[in-house]
Design a protein around this motif. Structure first.
Motif, PDB file in Angstrom:
ATOM      1  N   ALA A   1       1.203   6.466   1.221  1.00 22.88           N
ATOM      2  CA  ALA A   1       1.275   5.995   0.472  1.00 22.88           C
ATOM      3  C   ALA A   1       0.561   5.161  -0.176  1.00 22.88           C
ATOM      4  N   VAL A   2       0.235   3.884  -1.275  1.00 21.00           N
ATOM      5  CA  VAL A   2      -0.637   3.941  -1.260  1.00 21.00           C
ATOM      6  C   VAL A   2      -0.536   2.217  -1.648  1.00 21.00           C
ATOM      7  N   SER A   3      -1.412   1.848  -0.741  1.00 21.93           N
ATOM      8  CA  SER A   3      -0.995   0.348  -0.558  1.00 21.93           C
ATOM      9  C   SER A   3      -1.362  -1.268  -0.764  1.00 21.93           C
ATOM     10  N   LYS A   4      -2.498  -0.445  -2.361  1.00 23.77           N
ATOM     11  CA  LYS A   4      -3.183  -1.015  -2.653  1.00 23.77           C
ATOM     12  C   LYS A   4      -2.849  -2.232  -3.731  1.00 23.77           C
ATOM     13  N   THR A   5      -3.193  -3.568  -3.495  1.00 26.84           N
ATOM     14  CA  THR A   5      -2.844  -5.076  -3.815  1.00 26.84           C
ATOM     15  C   THR A   5      -1.519  -5.605  -2.865  1.00 26.84           C
TER      16      THR A   5
ATOM     17  N   GLU B   1      -6.142   3.201  -0.391  1.00 26.19           N
ATOM     18  CA  GLU B   1      -6.329   2.437  -0.609  1.00 26.19           C
ATOM     19  C   GLU B   1      -7.308   2.706  -1.463  1.00 26.19           C
ATOM     20  N   ASN B   2      -7.716   1.721  -2.647  1.00 25.77           N
ATOM     21  CA  ASN B   2      -9.121   2.229  -3.330  1.00 25.77           C
ATOM     22  C   ASN B   2      -9.775   1.309  -3.450  1.00 25.77           C
ATOM     23  N   LYS B   3     -10.475   0.321  -2.432  1.00 23.98           N
ATOM     24  CA  LYS B   3     -11.077  -0.326  -2.751  1.00 23.98           C
ATOM     25  C   LYS B   3     -11.634  -1.104  -0.849  1.00 23.98           C
TER      26      LYS B   3
ATOM     27  N   LEU C   1      -8.773   7.087   1.940  1.00 20.68           N
ATOM     28  CA  LEU C   1      -9.591   6.245   0.828  1.00 20.68           C
ATOM     29  C   LEU C   1      -9.678   7.095  -0.812  1.00 20.68           C
ATOM     30  N   ILE C   2      -9.270   6.297  -2.017  1.00 18.54           N
ATOM     31  CA  ILE C   2      -8.024   6.825  -3.095  1.00 18.54           C
ATOM     32  C   ILE C   2      -9.561   6.712  -4.083  1.00 18.54           C
ATOM     33  N   GLY C   3     -10.425   5.421  -4.158  1.00 21.72           N
ATOM     34  CA  GLY C   3     -11.055   5.047  -5.204  1.00 21.72           C
ATOM     35  C   GLY C   3     -12.283   5.674  -5.575  1.00 21.72           C
TER      36      GLY C   3
ATOM     37  N   LEU D   1      -9.129  19.562  -2.683  1.00 19.09           N
ATOM     38  CA  LEU D   1      -9.284  18.466  -4.987  1.00 19.09           C
ATOM     39  C   LEU D   1      -8.310  17.742  -4.823  1.00 19.09           C
ATOM     40  N   MET D   2      -8.886  16.580  -5.785  1.00 21.30           N
ATOM     41  CA  MET D   2      -8.091  15.905  -6.253  1.00 21.30           C
ATOM     42  C   MET D   2      -8.241  15.338  -7.424  1.00 21.30           C
ATOM     43  N   GLY D   3      -7.316  15.080  -8.206  1.00 21.82           N
ATOM     44  CA  GLY D   3      -7.455  14.657  -9.617  1.00 21.82           C
ATOM     45  C   GLY D   3      -6.624  13.947  -9.803  1.00 21.82           C
ATOM     46  N   MET D   4      -6.357  12.911 -11.140  1.00 19.08           N
ATOM     47  CA  MET D   4      -5.636  12.198 -12.252  1.00 19.08           C
ATOM     48  C   MET D   4      -5.602  12.608 -12.799  1.00 19.08           C
ATOM     49  N   ALA D   5      -4.309  12.693 -13.694  1.00 20.62           N
ATOM     50  CA  ALA D   5      -4.159  13.549 -14.750  1.00 20.62           C
ATOM     51  C   ALA D   5      -4.017  12.175 -16.039  1.00 20.62           C
TER      52      ALA D   5
ATOM     53  N   GLY E   1      -0.952  13.794  -8.636  1.00 17.37           N
ATOM     54  CA  GLY E   1       0.956  12.884  -8.453  1.00 17.37           C
ATOM     55  C   GLY E   1       0.610  12.157  -8.086  1.00 17.37           C
ATOM     56  N   MET E   2       0.570  11.136  -9.046  1.00 18.48           N
ATOM     57  CA  MET E   2       1.406   9.881  -9.010  1.00 18.48           C
ATOM     58  C   MET E   2       2.569   9.153  -9.009  1.00 18.48           C
ATOM     59  N   SER E   3       3.005   7.702  -9.175  1.00 22.07           N
ATOM     60  CA  SER E   3       3.949   7.661  -9.652  1.00 22.07           C
ATOM     61  C   SER E   3       4.988   8.085 -10.500  1.00 22.07           C
ATOM     62  N   SER E   4       3.656   8.177 -11.391  1.00 20.11           N
ATOM     63  CA  SER E   4       4.970   8.364 -12.850  1.00 20.11           C
ATOM     64  C   SER E   4       4.740   9.799 -12.960  1.00 20.11           C
TER      65      SER E   4
ATOM     66  N   VAL F   1       1.294  14.226  -2.849  1.00 22.80           N
ATOM     67  CA  VAL F   1       0.838  13.136  -3.945  1.00 22.80           C
ATOM     68  C   VAL F   1       0.510  11.434  -3.407  1.00 22.80           C
ATOM     69  N   ARG F   2       0.022  10.877  -4.178  1.00 20.89           N
ATOM     70  CA  ARG F   2      -1.079  10.033  -3.751  1.00 20.89           C
ATOM     71  C   ARG F   2       0.384   8.690  -4.937  1.00 20.89           C
ATOM     72  N   LEU F   3       1.098   7.992  -3.903  1.00 20.19           N
ATOM     73  CA  LEU F   3       2.732   7.052  -5.053  1.00 20.19           C
ATOM     74  C   LEU F   3       2.133   5.948  -4.592  1.00 20.19           C
ATOM     75  N   GLY F   4       1.764   4.954  -5.399  1.00 20.94           N
ATOM     76  CA  GLY F   4       2.237   3.364  -4.913  1.00 20.94           C
ATOM     77  C   GLY F   4       3.474   2.560  -5.869  1.00 20.94           C
ATOM     78  N   SER F   5       3.272   2.409  -6.841  1.00 22.59           N
ATOM     79  CA  SER F   5       4.506   1.551  -7.074  1.00 22.59           C
ATOM     80  C   SER F   5       5.995   2.279  -7.339  1.00 22.59           C
ATOM     81  N   VAL F   6       6.443   3.788  -6.793  1.00 21.79           N
ATOM     82  CA  VAL F   6       7.340   3.572  -7.105  1.00 21.79           C
ATOM     83  C   VAL F   6       8.114   3.739  -5.073  1.00 21.79           C
TER      84      VAL F   6
ATOM     85  N   GLU G   1       6.190  -3.338  -8.369  1.00 20.30           N
ATOM     86  CA  GLU G   1       4.473  -3.494  -9.888  1.00 20.30           C
ATOM     87  C   GLU G   1       3.435  -4.002  -8.222  1.00 20.30           C
ATOM     88  N   ARG G   2       2.772  -3.943  -8.912  1.00 20.37           N
ATOM     89  CA  ARG G   2       1.124  -3.919  -8.293  1.00 20.37           C
ATOM     90  C   ARG G   2       0.584  -5.612  -8.827  1.00 20.37           C
ATOM     91  N   ASN G   3       0.617  -6.315  -6.956  1.00 19.30           N
ATOM     92  CA  ASN G   3      -0.290  -7.569  -7.421  1.00 19.30           C
ATOM     93  C   ASN G   3      -1.649  -7.860  -7.739  1.00 19.30           C
TER      94      ASN G   3
END
Ligand SMILES: *Cc1c(COP(=O)(O)O)cnc(C)c1O
Length: 227
Positions: free
Chosen positions: A21-25, A44-46, A65-67, A149-153, A193-196, A209-214, A218-220
């Motif tokens: 669960a990507v909780s950043k912001t 978190e990415n920061k 850590l994902i960032g 491995l990790m990858g972002m499309a 895999g992310m929300s989209s 999978v790394r899911l935040g906004s779903v 929305e991020r603040n």
């Protein structure tokens, strides 16, 4: 938030896919709400935001850590981070090994592979990843475990393109799995895999999978100015 989480979690459980669960912001209160529902893995990415949240939440949380991680910040997270998903250079890997050694830990990491065509996305090329896995230097690192491995499309509506990128990473992952297995290399996790695009990613073989906004909405974007 609760309903989204339940529905997504069920869908992922049925397919044996792990959720970060990507909780950043998002505030610690939102994390606490998910903790109560049984979610224990957060991303978190920061570094600064992660440290602040870690200090306010139960130590049993599994943080990823994902960032992008700067070498000079590794020491702050080395005592507690469960998985660093964003290793993108030998320099960073060496620093993680050194700091993990000081903490008497074996640090689990993923190599982030560049699969998108946007220059802003971090990650290493496949050949760089391959040569690190083969290297004598890695064989000497006693405090590193490479778990996958990790990858972002590419961020695009073009699903075919996204699918092709995930397919490529899965193929690379499978080829590495055949070739490398040792005390420090245990390739089991493919983080895609992310929300989209997570459904496409899972269809193409992702098991994390790394899911935040779903989940959180929305991020603040003002969050980091507040803390
Ligand atoms: C923010 C982020 C995510 C989650 O993004 P959503 O689109 O909100 O699901 C996943 N992975 C990385 C590396 C991120 O930085």
């Amino acid at each position: 938030m609760k309903e989204n989480y339940k529905e997504i979690k069920k869908w992922l459980d049925e397919r044996k896919v792990k959720l970060v669960a990507v909780s950043k912001t998002h505030p610690v209160e939102s994390i606490e709400m998910l903790l109560k529902m049984g979610q224990n893995v957060f991303g978190e990415n920061k570094v600064q935001e992660l440290l602040m949240k870690n200090s306010q939440l139960p130590y049993t949380i599994e943080w990823h850590l994902i960032g992008h991680l700067q070498s000079n910040k590794v020491k702050f997270i080395a005592p507690f981070i469960s998985l660093i998903q964003s290793v993108d250079s030998m320099k960073l890997l060496k620093e993680i090994n050194a700091q993990a050694s000081k903490c008497n830990r074996v640090q689990s990491v993923l190599f982030q592979i560049s699969i998108a065509d946007e220059e802003t996305k971090f990650g290493m090329e496949e050949d760089v990843c391959f040569s690190i896995l083969e290297s004598k230097e890695l064989a000497l690192m006693k405090n590193i475990r490479i778990e996958g491995l990790m990858g972002m499309a590419t961020n695009t509506e073009n699903h075919k393109k996204v699918r092709t990128e995930f397919k490529g990473l899965k193929k690379f992952f499978d080829s590495l799995k055949k070739k490398f297995s040792s005390e420090s290399i245990r390739l089991e996790t493919l983080s895609m895999g992310m929300s989209s695009d997570y459904k496409i990613a899972v269809e193409e073989g992702s098991n994390l999978v790394r899911l935040g906004s779903v989940i959180f909405g929305e991020r603040n974007y003002e969050y980091n100015m507040i803390i």
